[in-house]
Design an enzyme around this catalytic site. Sequence first.
Site, PDB file in Angstrom:
ATOM      1  N   TYR A 146      37.429  33.470  43.977  1.00 17.36           N
ATOM      2  CA  TYR A 146      37.057  34.818  43.538  1.00 17.36           C
ATOM      3  C   TYR A 146      37.801  35.168  42.247  1.00 17.36           C
ATOM      4  O   TYR A 146      37.195  35.566  41.258  1.00 17.36           O
ATOM      5  CB  TYR A 146      37.397  35.814  44.641  1.00 17.36           C
ATOM      6  CG  TYR A 146      36.998  37.253  44.376  1.00 17.36           C
ATOM      7  CD1 TYR A 146      35.665  37.615  44.252  1.00 17.36           C
ATOM      8  CD2 TYR A 146      37.962  38.251  44.289  1.00 17.36           C
ATOM      9  CE1 TYR A 146      35.300  38.944  44.040  1.00 17.36           C
ATOM     10  CE2 TYR A 146      37.605  39.575  44.079  1.00 17.36           C
ATOM     11  CZ  TYR A 146      36.276  39.921  43.953  1.00 17.36           C
ATOM     12  OH  TYR A 146      35.921  41.238  43.746  1.00 17.36           O
ATOM     13  N   ASP A 147      39.119  34.977  42.287  1.00 19.02           N
ATOM     14  CA  ASP A 147      39.946  35.385  41.151  1.00 19.02           C
ATOM     15  C   ASP A 147      39.517  34.663  39.876  1.00 19.02           C
ATOM     16  O   ASP A 147      39.350  35.274  38.816  1.00 19.02           O
ATOM     17  CB  ASP A 147      41.427  35.074  41.417  1.00 19.02           C
ATOM     18  CG  ASP A 147      41.961  35.756  42.670  1.00 19.02           C
ATOM     19  OD1 ASP A 147      41.160  36.354  43.417  1.00 19.02           O
ATOM     20  OD2 ASP A 147      43.185  35.681  42.909  1.00 19.02           O
ATOM     21  N   LYS A 150      36.050  35.672  38.565  1.00 20.24           N
ATOM     22  CA  LYS A 150      36.069  36.955  37.854  1.00 20.24           C
ATOM     23  C   LYS A 150      36.796  36.823  36.510  1.00 20.24           C
ATOM     24  O   LYS A 150      36.410  37.479  35.538  1.00 20.24           O
ATOM     25  CB  LYS A 150      36.742  38.028  38.711  1.00 20.24           C
ATOM     26  CG  LYS A 150      35.911  38.433  39.930  1.00 20.24           C
ATOM     27  CD  LYS A 150      34.665  39.218  39.558  1.00 20.24           C
ATOM     28  CE  LYS A 150      33.997  39.834  40.775  1.00 20.24           C
ATOM     29  NZ  LYS A 150      32.755  40.549  40.432  1.00 20.24           N
ATOM     30  N   THR A 211      51.582  46.074  50.164  1.00 20.78           N
ATOM     31  CA  THR A 211      50.963  47.359  49.806  1.00 20.78           C
ATOM     32  C   THR A 211      49.624  47.168  49.094  1.00 20.78           C
ATOM     33  O   THR A 211      49.364  46.136  48.485  1.00 20.78           O
ATOM     34  CB  THR A 211      51.871  48.181  48.863  1.00 20.78           C
ATOM     35  OG1 THR A 211      51.941  47.525  47.595  1.00 20.78           O
ATOM     36  CG2 THR A 211      53.255  48.378  49.442  1.00 20.78           C
ATOM     37  N   ARG A 212      48.802  48.211  49.207  1.00 25.72           N
ATOM     38  CA  ARG A 212      47.578  48.348  48.415  1.00 25.72           C
ATOM     39  C   ARG A 212      47.474  49.822  48.031  1.00 25.72           C
ATOM     40  O   ARG A 212      48.127  50.679  48.649  1.00 25.72           O
ATOM     41  CB  ARG A 212      46.325  47.953  49.228  1.00 25.72           C
ATOM     42  CG  ARG A 212      46.250  46.488  49.618  1.00 25.72           C
ATOM     43  CD  ARG A 212      46.087  45.559  48.435  1.00 25.72           C
ATOM     44  NE  ARG A 212      45.905  44.163  48.853  1.00 25.72           N
ATOM     45  CZ  ARG A 212      46.890  43.309  49.100  1.00 25.72           C
ATOM     46  NH1 ARG A 212      48.160  43.695  49.006  1.00 25.72           N
ATOM     47  NH2 ARG A 212      46.617  42.065  49.443  1.00 25.72           N
TER      48      ARG A 212
END
Length: 312
Positions: A146-147, A150, A211-212
């Site tokens: 994915y990374d 993109k 975290t997000r």
Amino acid sequence: MARVLITGGAGFLGSHLCDRFIAEGNEVICMDNLITGSTDNIAHLLGNPNFKFIHHDVTNYIYISGDLDYILHFASPASPIDYLKLPIQTLKVGSLGTHNTLGLAKAKNARFLLASTSETYGDPAIHPQPESYWGNVNPVGFRGVYDEAKRFAEAMTMAYHRYHNVETRIVRIFNTYGPRMRLVDGRAIPNFITQALRNEPVTVYGNGQQTRSVCYVDDLVEGLYRLLLSNEVEPVNIGNPDELTMYDLAKEIIELTNSKSEIIHEELPSDDPKVRQPDITKAKNLLNWEPKINRLEGLKTTIEDFRKRLQY
Ligand code: UDP
């Protein structure tokens, strides 16, 4: 009235974009191969004379008759469990799909908006992440499909801008949530809500201290809309800097749903970013945009949508 092609238009973000462009009085062509999207998301638009759905995989040649003013390229699996199941499709839609949609933009003289991602920053060594940060991505890890797709898509978009003078925009989207996310989506918020509403264990991966920063979908759509109409060619972060740990997010969702669920810990997937928060200074200055919907309000609306679909 503009004529707009939205790839991935039957997905979560794509369908909200279809709604916005229809509401603004435009003609929308929604294209999707439905591998992760669903016609349920656009069922309410199907009778609208300004809306058309085309079932097509954008990694194959795209034919559209007539003019196009805007192309929004949102087609891609976007949940980590989807990239694991669909790694080749994920790479193909980011590479071949971006090439085809850019080729179409060039042929139609249309403005092109690429849906990029905070995943371009990988497991970031800089916090929060400004657009100037080049990222820390493992190309051969399971998120790499994915990374890197993109990142390639961003490079391809800039190349079409520089060499073919296509008008392009790039948005780096941070974690977004809201109604229409799939009930069993794999991502944290839909997983937690479905598990909590069913009073099943809520699965926090690892110790939950990662975290997000979570953005409600309507805020995101407003930012995208402003970016499309702006003159900015370089990438722009759109997201909500409202950062929290996954453990706290799970606890909050259990409380908001009045659930009897307990939190259980499962294995942390590899290359899971430890922190993530958008630096949105650029979007604020350039687009006069910032998120308006706070987390409690956004989560409550999302929970109501899940409750209806789960019939709880
Ligand atoms: N996560 C979790 N439990 C779940 C799903 C996700 O603890 O049931 C964690 C995941 O490991 C990650 C964070 O929540 O640290 C956000 O994951 P998500 O899949 O929503 O998106 P990401 O930002 O990782 O692409």
